[in-house]
Design an enzyme around this catalytic site. Structure first.
Site, PDB file in Angstrom:
ATOM      1  N   CYS A 195       0.814  -1.229   0.000  1.00  0.00           N
ATOM      2  CA  CYS A 195       0.000   0.000   0.000  1.00  0.00           C
ATOM      3  C   CYS A 195       0.843   1.272   0.000  1.00  0.00           C
ATOM      4  CB  CYS A 195      -0.956   0.003   1.184  1.00  0.00           C
ATOM      5  SG  CYS A 195      -2.104  -1.372   1.136  1.00  0.00           S
TER       6      CYS A 195
ATOM      7  N   HIS B  92      -3.486   7.382   1.816  1.00  0.00           N
ATOM      8  CA  HIS B  92      -3.853   6.020   1.401  1.00  0.00           C
ATOM      9  C   HIS B  92      -5.262   5.749   1.914  1.00  0.00           C
ATOM     10  CE1 HIS B  92      -4.001   1.844   0.691  1.00  0.00           C
ATOM     11  NE2 HIS B  92      -3.822   1.485   1.944  1.00  0.00           N
TER      12      HIS B  92
ATOM     13  N   ASN C 138     -10.091   0.085  -0.703  1.00  0.00           N
ATOM     14  CA  ASN C 138      -8.629   0.129  -0.580  1.00  0.00           C
ATOM     15  C   ASN C 138      -8.011  -0.475  -1.841  1.00  0.00           C
ATOM     16  OD1 ASN C 138      -5.946  -0.285   0.036  1.00  0.00           O
ATOM     17  ND2 ASN C 138      -6.325  -1.100   2.096  1.00  0.00           N
TER      18      ASN C 138
HETATM   19  O1  UT7 Z   1      -4.011  -1.025   3.393  1.00  0.00           O
HETATM   20  C1  UT7 Z   1      -3.159  -1.530   4.367  1.00  0.00           C
HETATM   21  C2  UT7 Z   1      -3.522  -1.041   5.657  1.00  0.00           C
HETATM   22  N1  UT7 Z   1      -4.748  -1.660   6.107  1.00  0.00           N
HETATM   23  C3  UT7 Z   1      -5.459  -1.085   6.989  1.00  0.00           C
HETATM   24  O2  UT7 Z   1      -5.112   0.021   7.356  1.00  0.00           O
HETATM   25  C4  UT7 Z   1      -6.657  -1.772   7.603  1.00  0.00           C
HETATM   26  C5  UT7 Z   1      -6.731  -1.418   9.032  1.00  0.00           C
HETATM   27  N2  UT7 Z   1      -7.826  -2.044   9.761  1.00  0.00           N
HETATM   28  C6  UT7 Z   1      -9.115  -1.701   9.582  1.00  0.00           C
HETATM   29  O3  UT7 Z   1      -9.439  -0.911   8.733  1.00  0.00           O
HETATM   30  C7  UT7 Z   1     -10.141  -2.288  10.511  1.00  0.00           C
HETATM   31  O4  UT7 Z   1      -9.490  -2.926  11.597  1.00  0.00           O
HETATM   32  C8  UT7 Z   1     -11.094  -3.302   9.839  1.00  0.00           C
HETATM   33  C9  UT7 Z   1     -12.051  -2.561   8.919  1.00  0.00           C
HETATM   34  C10 UT7 Z   1     -10.293  -4.313   9.052  1.00  0.00           C
HETATM   35  C11 UT7 Z   1     -11.950  -4.024  10.893  1.00  0.00           C
HETATM   36  O5  UT7 Z   1     -12.672  -3.104  11.690  1.00  0.00           O
HETATM   37  P1  UT7 Z   1     -12.660  -3.276  13.276  1.00  0.00           P
HETATM   38  O6  UT7 Z   1     -13.536  -2.225  13.833  1.00  0.00           O
HETATM   39  O7  UT7 Z   1     -11.215  -3.284  13.725  1.00  0.00           O
HETATM   40  O8  UT7 Z   1     -13.390  -4.670  13.471  1.00  0.00           O
HETATM   41  P2  UT7 Z   1     -12.818  -6.007  14.118  1.00  0.00           P
HETATM   42  O9  UT7 Z   1     -11.770  -6.638  13.270  1.00  0.00           O
HETATM   43  O10 UT7 Z   1     -12.486  -5.730  15.545  1.00  0.00           O
HETATM   44  O11 UT7 Z   1     -14.127  -6.925  14.067  1.00  0.00           O
HETATM   45  C12 UT7 Z   1     -15.310  -6.614  14.805  1.00  0.00           C
HETATM   46  C13 UT7 Z   1     -16.367  -7.668  14.529  1.00  0.00           C
HETATM   47  C14 UT7 Z   1     -15.855  -9.099  14.660  1.00  0.00           C
HETATM   48  O12 UT7 Z   1     -16.884  -9.861  15.273  1.00  0.00           O
HETATM   49  P3  UT7 Z   1     -16.776 -10.258  16.830  1.00  0.00           P
HETATM   50  O13 UT7 Z   1     -15.499 -11.039  16.950  1.00  0.00           O
HETATM   51  O14 UT7 Z   1     -16.737  -8.948  17.567  1.00  0.00           O
HETATM   52  O15 UT7 Z   1     -18.029 -11.046  17.036  1.00  0.00           O
HETATM   53  C15 UT7 Z   1     -15.685  -9.555  13.225  1.00  0.00           C
HETATM   54  O16 UT7 Z   1     -15.846 -10.949  13.080  1.00  0.00           O
HETATM   55  O17 UT7 Z   1     -16.842  -7.545  13.168  1.00  0.00           O
HETATM   56  C16 UT7 Z   1     -16.822  -8.825  12.529  1.00  0.00           C
HETATM   57  N3  UT7 Z   1     -16.556  -8.645  11.102  1.00  0.00           N
HETATM   58  C17 UT7 Z   1     -17.529  -8.460  10.208  1.00  0.00           C
HETATM   59  N4  UT7 Z   1     -18.875  -8.406  10.306  1.00  0.00           N
HETATM   60  C18 UT7 Z   1     -19.578  -8.176   9.174  1.00  0.00           C
HETATM   61  C19 UT7 Z   1     -15.367  -8.607  10.490  1.00  0.00           C
HETATM   62  N5  UT7 Z   1     -15.550  -8.390   9.172  1.00  0.00           N
HETATM   63  C20 UT7 Z   1     -16.891  -8.290   8.971  1.00  0.00           C
HETATM   64  C21 UT7 Z   1     -17.668  -8.071   7.827  1.00  0.00           C
HETATM   65  N6  UT7 Z   1     -19.007  -8.013   7.977  1.00  0.00           N
HETATM   66  N7  UT7 Z   1     -17.143  -7.890   6.604  1.00  0.00           N
END
Ligand code: UT7
Length: 321
Positions: free
Chosen positions: A113, A248, A278
């Protein structure tokens, strides 16, 4: 003084646009979750005839037209990608052939990225030494090809596309246009937080994207705020001098948090993550081209480009347009 000046930008997107609702038909997710957690509403997905190379060539043609340059003027192509058309040769050489350029320097840069920031610094350095006079710097990706479409934690986040800039050597005054400063970093200890589980020398396969999103998020905000600050200091500027940040486009919440950390108004941040998701190395030049073409970014303004990605790698560049 001799500086590398951005004299034209261009971008290209695949034909097919996919909404969150359409994704939710095949993946256990919802429009509500994706919008709330990421700000993403749409992404573009490449069809069989659309590749990193074809998207890159289309973006490059648009950038050359905007710069008023012919393909023959180009003496350097630096293409940032993590999804090359082939393991080798470099996709930059495919773009060279598609543009009909007989001879120039052409190679790919791999920093995921942050690739476009790495490519800009490489091209800027070659221009400053006199090794190049007119460079095409491209970020292009088809991440859809390396997504695990059964992993909802990653497949909803990425899209395909390409962006390009023409960087031209010019003799300018101290307060004239050009790249004023850029800073790059890498910390290879974090491989397991964001990686692809395959490769030519390990599995002999292409592999799929794996990410521990929450941990990447935390590192992203800290590293991006710090490298933006570092590059502004190198350019002799302060956050108050910045007209636009072109970040980004990984997550709208990262953009907000980073701007807040530097005390920058949210209105100064160019946001395209809602439309493109992204697109890895393509996201900064895609967002830059969007804001140049809609007239937001104007000549003379100070723009900060920044990105962070797998490696980890991260970087920022301060440019006067
Ligand atoms: O480009 C390179 C750099 N990349 C980044 O900068 C990405 C950085 N990270 C992020 O943008 C965020 O961490 C994410 C968007 C990837 C995730 O958001 P989050 O608020 O950190 O969510 P999380 O990973 O803590 O997940 C929360 C919940 C989980 O369920 P439980 O364990 O709380 O029951 C996940 O299983 O959301 C669930 N979940 C989803 N639910 C519906 C994860 N993906 C999805 C989905 N749809 N697509």
């Amino acid at each position: 003084m001799r500086r590398a000046v951005i004299s034209g930008t261009g971008s290209a997107l695949p034909m097919r646009r996919v909404s969150n609702a359409e994704l939710a038909e095949t993946v256990d997710t919802s429009d509500e979750w994706i919008v709330e957690r990421t700000g993403i509403r749409f992404r573009y997905i490449a069809g069989p005839d659309e590749t990193t190379g074809t998207l890159a060539a289309d973006a490059a043609r648009a950038a050359l037209t905007a710069a008023g340059k012919a393909a023959d003027d180009v003496d350097l192509i630096v293409l940032a990608t993590a999804t090359p058309d082939q393991t080798f040769p470099a996709t930059a050489t495919k773009v060279q052939a598609m543009l009909g350029i007989d001879d120039c320097v052409a190679f790919d840069v791999g920093a995921v990225c942050s690739g476009f920031l790495y490519a800009i610094q490489v091209a800027d350095s070659l221009i400053k030494t006199g090794a190049a006079n007119c460079a095409l710097v491209i970020g292009a990706e088809t991440f859809s090809r390396i997504l695990d479409w059964e992993d909802r934690t990653t497949c909803v986040l990425f899209g395909d596309g390409a962006g390009a800039v023409v960087l031209e050597a010019r003799d300018v005054a101290e307060d004239g246009p050009g790249i004023l400063a850029s800073r790059l970093h890498a910390d290879g200890r974090h491989n397991e937080l964001l990686y692809v589980d395959g490769g030519p020398s390990t599995t002999g396969t292409v592999g799929k994207v794996r990410m521990k999103g929450r941990e990447v998020f935390r590192h992203a905000v800290t590293n991006l705020a710090s490298v933006m600050d570092e590059s502004l200091v190198a350019a002799g500027l302060v956050p108050g001098d910045v007209d636009w940040v072109v970040p980004h486009q990984a997550n709208a919440r990262i953009l907000d948090a980073t701007a807040r950390k530097l005390g920058l108004a949210a209105e100064k941040v160019v946001v395209t993550v809602d439309q493109h998701a992204n697109t890895s190395a393509a996201s900064v030049p895609l967002a830059l081209d969007t804001a140049m073409r809609d007239g937001r970014i104007k000549p003379g303004q100070i723009v900060v480009l920044e990105a962070m990605g797998g490696g980890f790698t991260w970087g920022a560049a301060v440019v006067r347009i």
